[in-house]
Design an enzyme around this catalytic site. Structure first.
Site, mmCIF file in Angstrom:
data_model
loop_
_atom_site.group_PDB
_atom_site.id
_atom_site.type_symbol
_atom_site.label_atom_id
_atom_site.label_comp_id
_atom_site.label_asym_id
_atom_site.label_seq_id
_atom_site.Cartn_x
_atom_site.Cartn_y
_atom_site.Cartn_z
ATOM 1 N N TYR A 85 0.841 -1.208 0.000
ATOM 2 C CA TYR A 85 0.000 0.000 0.000
ATOM 3 C C TYR A 85 0.873 1.255 0.000
ATOM 4 C CZ TYR A 85 -3.669 3.308 1.035
ATOM 5 O OH TYR A 85 -4.543 4.372 0.940
ATOM 6 N N PHE A 137 -8.168 21.858 -24.319
ATOM 7 C CA PHE A 137 -8.426 20.430 -24.447
ATOM 8 C C PHE A 137 -9.628 20.125 -23.559
ATOM 9 C CE2 PHE A 137 -8.159 15.966 -23.364
ATOM 10 C CZ PHE A 137 -8.301 15.450 -24.647
ATOM 11 N N THR A 138 -10.438 19.162 -23.986
ATOM 12 C CA THR A 138 -11.746 18.907 -23.354
ATOM 13 C C THR A 138 -11.661 18.747 -21.828
ATOM 14 O OG1 THR A 138 -11.408 16.584 -23.915
ATOM 15 C CG2 THR A 138 -12.766 17.887 -25.425
ATOM 16 N N ASP A 228 1.034 20.534 -20.227
ATOM 17 C CA ASP A 228 0.361 19.264 -20.479
ATOM 18 C C ASP A 228 1.352 18.450 -21.312
ATOM 19 O OD1 ASP A 228 -1.057 17.115 -21.418
ATOM 20 O OD2 ASP A 228 -2.906 18.237 -21.748
ATOM 21 N N LYS A 271 -0.397 7.897 -23.314
ATOM 22 C CA LYS A 271 0.026 8.248 -24.678
ATOM 23 C C LYS A 271 1.542 8.002 -24.813
ATOM 24 C CE LYS A 271 -4.026 10.631 -24.366
ATOM 25 N NZ LYS A 271 -4.848 10.668 -23.141
ATOM 26 N N ARG A 395 -13.889 15.720 -33.327
ATOM 27 C CA ARG A 395 -13.203 16.790 -32.619
ATOM 28 C C ARG A 395 -13.660 18.103 -33.237
ATOM 29 N NH1 ARG A 395 -10.393 14.603 -27.999
ATOM 30 N NH2 ARG A 395 -12.566 14.957 -27.539
ATOM 31 N N PHE A 462 -19.259 14.706 -25.750
ATOM 32 C CA PHE A 462 -18.859 13.892 -26.902
ATOM 33 C C PHE A 462 -18.746 12.415 -26.549
ATOM 34 C CE2 PHE A 462 -14.441 13.295 -25.607
ATOM 35 C CZ PHE A 462 -14.269 14.355 -24.714
HETATM 36 C C1 LIG Z 1 -3.758 16.597 -24.499
HETATM 37 C C2 LIG Z 1 -4.454 15.769 -23.468
HETATM 38 N N1 LIG Z 1 -4.468 16.175 -22.197
HETATM 39 C C3 LIG Z 1 -5.082 15.461 -21.246
HETATM 40 C C4 LIG Z 1 -5.749 14.280 -21.529
HETATM 41 C C5 LIG Z 1 -6.488 13.560 -20.438
HETATM 42 O O1 LIG Z 1 -5.884 12.378 -20.109
HETATM 43 P P1 LIG Z 1 -6.651 11.047 -19.648
HETATM 44 O O2 LIG Z 1 -7.486 10.592 -20.799
HETATM 45 O O3 LIG Z 1 -5.552 10.112 -19.287
HETATM 46 O O4 LIG Z 1 -7.498 11.400 -18.480
HETATM 47 C C6 LIG Z 1 -5.730 13.811 -22.839
HETATM 48 C C7 LIG Z 1 -6.440 12.560 -23.170
HETATM 49 O O5 LIG Z 1 -6.928 12.308 -24.222
HETATM 50 C C8 LIG Z 1 -5.070 14.574 -23.838
HETATM 51 O O6 LIG Z 1 -5.060 14.186 -25.118
#
Ligand SMILES: Cc1ncc(COP(=O)(O)O)c(C=O)c1O
Length: 470
Positions: A85, A137-138, A228, A271, A395, A462
């Site tokens: 843990y 980014f979303t 990021d 990624k 997108r 989405f």
């Molecule tokens: C540029 C970017 N930032 C953040 C994220 C969020 O990461 P996660 O999907 O691991 O939560 C993503 C995921 O698609 C991303 O492409």
């Protein structure tokens, strides 16, 4: 030598071919279901490719997130999981890998990228503060908004133009940033939210010159830069290929230099870091680290696992090292380029220059007759699936969501269908099948009708929205 009729890819470009720096040891069978079954699956899934079952998908380009093939070394690492843990030895491997390759001092593990986004947004943003960034980014913007922040897009104009051939379309427009600081005051800027590469712009990179200049502007105003770093390795590759003075530097060296201009980073390790699950947050400021480390135990798990199993952290630590190798990144981005070059040659509208992690089809170019409120990019993703079982994602206006103040759709200039290529998963033959399917959908574009949204969830619509044909 006689003139050859059939040519390899390399020969077509007048050079020697290169190949992936790995061989395949284990395979996962895939099947293609017939068109009638695809029609049924699509209708059941509300014309949203996120609602399809993967068994109904042939070539899956929904995302490059968590879909990489791990190496034999990573799988061996899985067997070395220390599932204590507290204080798992795998955490210390992960910490050391992040410190070595990204250069930040303090590391907090999280279950994936958005876990890290949540922690940094809640810790750093004061309600009402502005968060300038190089395109939204979303999940990133949502967490910034949920923390009371107001995202402001300060990316250069070229990023919004799919046809612009500018080589660093991810760059921050420093004039836009300075204008915002002047207007609202530096105290009202939480931090600069910098992404490399920029996903929503088509995987476009930020130059080293830009981040260096950004650092100067931010130092002048006492503003921090958080990165990021999700696809920062691919960004480093573009710097190596395109920016003067970097051709002889390794990707690892470029990555370290770039991160050195920032104050910290959050990471979706799914990624660049070549794992199926995982994330991290890393900063240089000790006080901020203490605050983040305190938050992580509330939302993710103890500060030495943050929602990951020990084995996940071991695979991630190994993935970080594999992910920065020049030959790996060359073959990864090279495969994306291969598909992009075919489509470009065939006159199919895509975002140029081809980005790091996928091809972004310009849905407005495919369907000038479909208005943006009938979701051209969503339509295109559905048509592609119908044609061949290839799965991409929207997108455009659906991903952009609604303005929290007015409640109206946000209408981004870019209305794109993304085909993200998983790392180390598909072959050149898969890319050929994808290219031919895109061509077939493009040839039938005039008969295509748009969609209407019949179910809309409150957050990140989405993922779960449902549609019908108009
Ligand atoms: C540029 C970017 N930032 C953040 C994220 C969020 O990461 P996660 O999907 O691991 O939560 C993503 C995921 O698609 C991303 O492409």
């Amino acid at each position: 030598m006689t003139d050859l009729t059939f040519k390899t890819m390399g020969q077509q470009f007048g050079r020697r071919s290169w190949a992936e720096p790995w061989k395949i040891k284990m395979v996962e069978p895939i099947e293609v279901i017939d068109r009638e079954a695809r029609e049924r699956a699509l209708e059941e899934g509300g014309y949203n490719t996120f609602l399809l079952r993967s068994a109904d998908v042939y070539i899956d380009l929904l995302t490059d997130s968590g879909t990489s093939a791990m190496s034999d070394r990573q799988w061996a690492g899985i067997m070395m999981g220390d599932e204590a843990y507290a204080g798992s030895r795998n955490f210390y491997h992960l910490e050391e890998a992040v410190q070595t390759y990204y250069g930040y001092r303090y590391v907090v593990p999280t279950h994936q990228g958005r876990g890290a986004e949540h922690l940094i947004s809640q810790t750093v943003i004061k309600s009402g503060q502005y968060v300038p960034g190089n395109m939204y980014f979303t999940t990133t913007r949502l967490h910034q908004e949920l923390a009371g922040g107001v995202f402001v897009d300060v990316i250069i104009d070229e990023a919004h133009d799919p046809a612009s051939l500018y080589l660093f379309k991810g760059n921050v427009d420093l004039d836009k940033l300075e204008a915002l600081i002047e207007q609202v005051g530096a105290d009202n800027v939480a931090y600069v939210s910098l992404a490399g590469t920029v996903n929503m712009a088509g995987g476009q990179p930020v130059s080293m010159a830009n981040v260096r200049a950004l650092r100067k502007v931010c130092d002048k105003h006492g503003i921090r830069i958080y990165l990021d770093a999700t696809r920062m390795v691919e960004n480093a590759y573009f710097i190596q290929q395109r920016e003067e003075g970097y051709a002889d530097k390794s990707i690892a060296e470029i990555l370290l230099e770039f991160c050195g201009y920032t104050d910290g980073a959050w990471m979706s390790a799914k990624k660049d870091n070549l794992v199926n699950i995982g994330g991290w947050l890393a900063v240089n400021d000790r006080d901020l680290f203490d605050a983040l480390r305190n938050m992580v135990v509330v939302y993710e798990g103890l500060h030495t696992y943050g929602g990951m199993a020990g084995r996940d952290m071991e695979a991630l630590a190994i993935g970080i090292v594999e992910g920065v190798q020049d030959d790996h990144v060359h073959s990864r981005v090279g495969q994306v380029l291969y598909l992009g070059e075919l489509l470009t040659d065939w006159g199919i509208p895509i975002v140029h220059p081809v980005g790091g992690h996928g091809i972004f089809l310009d849905a407005k170019g495919f369907y000038p007759h479909i208005p943006q409120d009938q979701f051209p990019a969503q339509t295109l993703a559905a048509e592609l699936y119908l044609d061949s079982g290839v799965r991409g994602m929207e997108r455009g206006v659906v991903s952009a969501g609604r303005d929290p103040k007015t409640g109206d759709h946000r209408y981004p200039a870019l209305e794109l269908t993304r085909l993200a290529i998983p790392r180390r998963v598909y072959t050149q033959a898969h890319m050929d099948v994808v290219a031919e399917s895109i061509k077939s959908v493009y040839d039938g574009r005039e008969q295509t009708r748009g969609l209407k949204m019949v179910y809309e969830p409150q957050y990140l619509r989405f993922f779960q929205a449902r549609f019908e044909r108009v």
